[in-house]
Design a protein around this motif. Sequence first.
Motif, PDB file in Angstrom:
ATOM      1  N   MET A  86       2.293  -0.612   8.652  1.00  0.00           N
ATOM      2  CA  MET A  86       2.108  -0.234  10.045  1.00  0.00           C
ATOM      3  C   MET A  86       3.434   0.245  10.664  1.00  0.00           C
ATOM      4  N   LYS A  87       4.520  -0.462  10.377  1.00  0.00           N
ATOM      5  CA  LYS A  87       5.832  -0.052  10.908  1.00  0.00           C
ATOM      6  C   LYS A  87       6.237   1.309  10.352  1.00  0.00           C
ATOM      7  N   LYS A  88       5.928   1.552   9.087  1.00  0.00           N
ATOM      8  CA  LYS A  88       6.235   2.853   8.472  1.00  0.00           C
ATOM      9  C   LYS A  88       5.451   3.958   9.161  1.00  0.00           C
ATOM     10  N   ALA A  89       4.171   3.696   9.461  1.00  0.00           N
ATOM     11  CA  ALA A  89       3.333   4.694  10.134  1.00  0.00           C
ATOM     12  C   ALA A  89       3.854   4.970  11.549  1.00  0.00           C
ATOM     13  N   ILE A  90       4.276   3.932  12.265  1.00  0.00           N
ATOM     14  CA  ILE A  90       4.827   4.116  13.612  1.00  0.00           C
ATOM     15  C   ILE A  90       6.128   4.910  13.547  1.00  0.00           C
ATOM     16  N   ALA A  91       6.993   4.576  12.586  1.00  0.00           N
ATOM     17  CA  ALA A  91       8.259   5.292  12.428  1.00  0.00           C
ATOM     18  C   ALA A  91       8.018   6.754  12.060  1.00  0.00           C
ATOM     19  N   ASP A  92       7.010   7.020  11.239  1.00  0.00           N
ATOM     20  CA  ASP A  92       6.683   8.409  10.873  1.00  0.00           C
ATOM     21  C   ASP A  92       6.192   9.198  12.085  1.00  0.00           C
ATOM     22  N   ILE A  93       5.443   8.550  12.979  1.00  0.00           N
ATOM     23  CA  ILE A  93       5.007   9.215  14.210  1.00  0.00           C
ATOM     24  C   ILE A  93       6.212   9.522  15.090  1.00  0.00           C
TER      25      ILE A  93
END
Length: 130
Positions: A30-37
């Motif tokens: 989830m943190k990776k997805a937020i950082a990618d956004i």
Amino acid sequence: MTDPIADMLTRIRNALAVRKETVEIPNSNMKKAIADILLAEGYVKDVKLVEDEFNGKLVVTLKYTAEGKSVIGGLKRVSKPGLRTYSGAQTMPKVLGGYGIAIVSTNKGIMTDKQAKAANVGGEVLCYVY
């Protein structure tokens, strides 16, 4: 730790306050997805996954203007473990009249409010970025 997303946002907020170049965050999907956004929307320069003996670390390179001011004006956690906040596709919140973004967790993955509205899906409003 009861709220890892709030911890991630606080680490970024604290690093911006002292003008750090990078910030390290424990990795999760989830943190990776937020950082990618944040990277796709232009709020950070780079996101790297560094492997270690645990899950790994996300190294987020922060972005500043030519005057040394942070590109991120604010990060606000919306849905908390004690009080979840959900929104439908038609009632998706606008952040600063459309200048900021809301990051939403939907059944089709984590996306911005604009992407969720275009895909006609609602979900849990994780945070505001402006």
